[in-house]
Design an enzyme around this catalytic site. Structure first.
Site, PDB file in Angstrom:
ATOM      1  N   ASP A   1     -21.699  20.640   5.002  1.00  0.00           N
ATOM      2  CA  ASP A   1     -21.724  21.294   6.283  1.00  0.00           C
ATOM      3  C   ASP A   1     -23.170  21.247   6.728  1.00  0.00           C
ATOM      4  OD1 ASP A   1     -21.812  23.314   8.187  1.00  0.00           O
ATOM      5  OD2 ASP A   1     -22.126  24.766   6.612  1.00  0.00           O
TER       6      ASP A   1
ATOM      7  N   ASP B   1     -23.173  29.354   8.054  1.00  0.00           N
ATOM      8  CA  ASP B   1     -22.086  28.737   7.310  1.00  0.00           C
ATOM      9  C   ASP B   1     -21.190  29.766   6.654  1.00  0.00           C
ATOM     10  OD1 ASP B   1     -23.555  26.556   7.929  1.00  0.00           O
ATOM     11  OD2 ASP B   1     -24.598  26.518   6.010  1.00  0.00           O
TER      12      ASP B   1
ATOM     13  N   ASP C   1     -25.808  25.729   3.877  1.00  0.00           N
ATOM     14  CA  ASP C   1     -27.166  26.161   3.593  1.00  0.00           C
ATOM     15  C   ASP C   1     -27.635  27.398   4.315  1.00  0.00           C
ATOM     16  OD1 ASP C   1     -27.453  25.278   6.099  1.00  0.00           O
ATOM     17  OD2 ASP C   1     -29.168  24.002   5.719  1.00  0.00           O
TER      18      ASP C   1
END
Lengths: 732, 47
Positions: free
Chosen positions: A444, A629, A625
């Site tokens: 992601d 997210d 990270d």
């Protein structure tokens, strides 16, 4: 007193004392420091020599970059020792240590000592028992036989009492809590064997079981020690990470600035953070603007511009050129660092649900064995008193479910230890089970695949200067800045003199290079596309014209392509879901070898995508990270947070990637499968062994010493099988 | 076999000494860091 010594003085304060050192008796305290700048064996000797006149029991650990010693605060304060190390070029890092750390170390030593004694004594007992095994026992001089028997008792006593203490104490604890765990049959069999034999030594006749009891203690404690060690390896890594907490803050007061222990900072205090320093507590910015590197929090090394009254998070680093001031808003356990600590500590305590079930089974099994042993004794009693005792002992010893309860934790500990060495921390042991099934990995953000520092990809010359000249001027201007963007210019350095360099957060840098005024900053309105993979455009101007435009581009991590390839070789589908524009996302994906790219996705879209994959029966690991997210990480089957993620505080993270360890991440699913295979093998073996040996023992066909050997061998097989896992795969 | 009455007690004493030595060595932390000792070999400036 030098300035350096003053800087360390804060560590002498009584408020800090207990969080950095522990009392060690005789007016001394023991402290563990991280030590930067220590690279070789010669350094070890130098540090030892340096500290020897001032401290006792200096222990330097080269691998861990730590030094431990005892000092007498009354005679010489810690600060002067710290200043001493600092002056020699070894920058000490004062680690916040919990009492547990020291407790563990002492505990480990004691455990090793117990094993040592158990092994020594068990071997002696074995040797003394040997002459009585064969049929010639009748030929031995009765006086010598008595001597052998008494000496056996003498050696068995320290082995059982001192070496076997953990089992005896564990059983006592379990019984007090009215449960039966596997310590109970162990303790019961050790005690019965020991007491019956002791009584028979006094009586001067009858078979002795000292050999069984001592061998049992020796082999079992060996197995437990191996288990504890692999667990400790993983825990030690976590601790060092947690220990990096900042312990002091600079408080701005009426009497000037003052360095104070963190514990003394109150809500509302105004604190100062010098350039390059980390923010000690969460708080509101008091300056107009400041730039902070929140890599620790978001995983992105891009400096973030914060304006007045915005919240700064503890752990982010001031990358601006000037000190910043903030008002403390959250302290202690409310800061995210404290929350990371809590997450990691929970991970150390947590046992996978699978393991909990296994422990319950072992508990029931232990109770069953006690009953079976009693039944065996009762049945045999009417035939033969002597045999009743020996058969009951054999049942107790042979069928102890130790192997069963060692099966899981050992394999898990060995696996997470190996992952930790490679930079993947298992924050939730339970995720290892899921990890084995992962068939889809979703990266992601492009940030998970790129390096923090961008490089200059393209120079567009607009003025009369050459590209090299423009880069050199830019390098001169950016020389003093710690900004990641500034570091992109480092390699173009031609050592042009720069004066009066001033940086204004968010507005670039201005200064005199070779007497002419230049300015470098964001090229307005030209930023190609949004998002982090897009090139960042900077413009260099003199007083009248724009001289050049630089396109800075994030670089894929060198190991990213290999990691993606390794994942695909395992038949794992790799996807990139990103909020970036299509073109840069595609470009990056091509570089690292990802074919399936979904660009311009909002966090909700990503979550939806993962849900769809899961609806198709896939098991999804998400690598993310940052705070954005959180929903995705929470939705995935296995959540993996990139560098030290702050998202931890808010989101779910099963695995943490500490270093640049994408490669290790690629190995994780394989390893998890290996772990599961080992656990199942181990359980299978343990069950098979117990089922096979129980009838034999009940039938009285096993002597207690044979049972002890069989049971311990079974435990050792389980242990070695579990440890085989990291060793074998490390070679490959 | 009368010599056993001397040898076995002697063995007991020796074992007791060995055990005490081992426990002392472990408790004083000599088994804690076995790695950096190996790296000390190339150090040509020993204490």
């Amino acid at each position: 007193m030098s300035a350096s010594a003053l800087q360390w003085q804060v560590y002498d304060r009584p408020e800090l004392r207990d969080s950095i050192s522990a009392p060690a008796g005789a007016g001394q305290r023991e402290v563990l420091l991280g030590l930067d700048g220590m690279h070789c064996a010669a350094c070890v000797a130098r540090v030892e020599r340096l500290l020897a006149p001032h401290a006792d029991q200096v222990q330097v650990n080269l691998a861990g970059r730590t030094v431990q010693f005892r000092f007498a605060p009354e005679v010489e304060p810690l600060s002067s020792l710290l200043a001493l190390l600092d002056a020699e070029g070894y920058t000490p890092r004062v680690l916040a240590q919990d009492a547990q750390l020291n407790g563990d170390r002492r505990g480990a030593r004691e455990q090793l000592a117990r094993i040592g004694v158990a092994v020594l004594c068990a071997m002696q007992v074995m040797m003394l028992a040997w002459p009585t095994y064969g049929s010639d026992a009748a030929n031995i001089d009765p006086a010598v036989l008595q001597l052998l028997r008494w000496t056996q008792w003498l050696f068995a006593t320290p082995c059982v009492i001192y070496g076997g203490w953990p089992f005896l104490a564990g059983a006592a604890r379990a019984l007090r809590a009215r449960r039966v765990d596997m310590d109970v049959p162990i303790a019961v069999s050790i005690l019965i064997a020991y007491l019956v034999s002791a009584w028979r030594v006094l009586a001067g006749e009858g078979e002795l079981y000292f050999d069984s009891a001592t061998m049992f203690v020796m082999l079992l404690s060996g197995a437990r020690f191996l288990e504890g060690r692999s667990r400790a390896t993983a825990a030690g890594h976590l601790r060092r990470l947690v220990g990096m907490r900042k312990l002091t803050a600079t408080r701005v007061g009426e009497g000037g600035d003052q360095t104070v222990p963190l514990a003394q900072v109150a809500l509302g205090d105004v604190l100062k953070v010098a350039p390059g320093e980390a923010v000690p507590v969460d708080g509101a910015l008091l300056d107009l603007a400041a730039e902070l590197d929140e890599a620790l929090l978001s995983g992105e090394a891009k400096p973030v511009l914060h304006r007045r009254h915005e919240r700064l998070l503890a752990g982010s680093v001031n990358v601006g050129a000037a000190p910043l001031r903030l008002r403390a808003e959250a302290l202690g356990s409310q800061t995210w660092l404290a929350q990371i600590t809590a997450v990691l500590q929970r991970a150390e305590r947590e046992r996978p649900p699978f393991q909990q079930a296994l422990d319950r089974v072992a508990g029931v099994f232990s109770l069953l064995i006690l009953l079976l042993a009693a039944a065996t004794a009762a049945v045999w009693w009417s035939h033969d008193h002597e045999h009743a005792l020996s058969a009951a002992l054999a049942v107790l010893v042979a069928s102890c479910p130790c192997a069963l309860s060692l099966a899981g934790p050992l394999a898990f500990a060995a696996g997470s230890g190996r992952l930790a060495r490679r930079g993947v921390l298992v924050a939730r042991p339970r995720s290892l089970g899921r990890l084995a099934d992962v068939d889809t990995v979703v990266f992601d953000k492009t940030g998970t695949l790129t390096r923090a520092q961008p490089v200059v990809e393209h120079v567009e010359v607009l003025g009369s200067e050459t590209a090299e000249r423009c880069l050199a001027i830019a390098a001169a201007l950016e020389r003093e800045l710690t900004h990641p963007l500034a570091q992109a210019f480092r390699r173009y350095e031609q050592n042009l003199p720069a004066r009066e360099v001033r940086s204004a957060p968010g507005r670039g840098v201005a200064g005199l290079v070779e007497g002419r005024r230049y300015w470098i900053g964001a090229a307005d309105g030209l930023s190609a596309g949004a998002g982090e993979a897009a090139a960042t455009l900077l413009a260099l101007r003199d007083e009248r014209h724009t001289l050049a435009r630089f396109a800075l581009q994030a670089q894929p991590r060198p190991e990213a392509a290999a990691a993606v390839a390794a994942l695909r070789r395992q038949g794992i589908d790799v996807r990139l879901l990103t909020g970036d524009a299509d073109a840069p996302a595609q470009a990056l994906a091509r570089l690292v070898g990802i074919t399936e790219v979904h660009a311009r996705m909002r966090p909700e879209d990503k979550l939806e995508h993962v849900r769809q994959l899961q609806a198709q029966g896939r098991v999804v690991m998400a690598v993310g990270d940052g705070i954005n997210d959180a929903p995705l990480l929470a939705g995935a089957d296995v959540a993996c947070a990139m560098p030290q993620g702050a998202a931890l505080a808010q989101a779910r993270a099963d695995l943490l990637l500490v270093d640049e360890s994408l490669r290790a991440l690629a190995e994780a699913p394989t390893l998890a499968r290996g772990i599961r295979r080992r656990v199942l093998q181990n359980i299978g073996w343990a069950l098979l062994y117990n089922v096979a040996v129980l009838p034999l023992a009940m039938a009285g066909a096993l002597a207690p010493w044979m049972a002890a050997l069989g049971m311990s061998a079974s435990s050792l097989i389980v242990v070695l099988n579990a440890l085989r896992l990291p060793r074998r795969e490390e070679k490959g | 076999m009368q010599i056993l009455f001397l040898l076995i007690p002697l063995g007991v004493v020796l074992m007791a000494a060995a055990g005490a030595l081992l426990v002392w060595a472990i408790r004083s932390g000599q088994y804690e860091d076995l790695d950096s000792v190996a790296g000390r070999m190339p150090d040509d400036d020993p204490r």
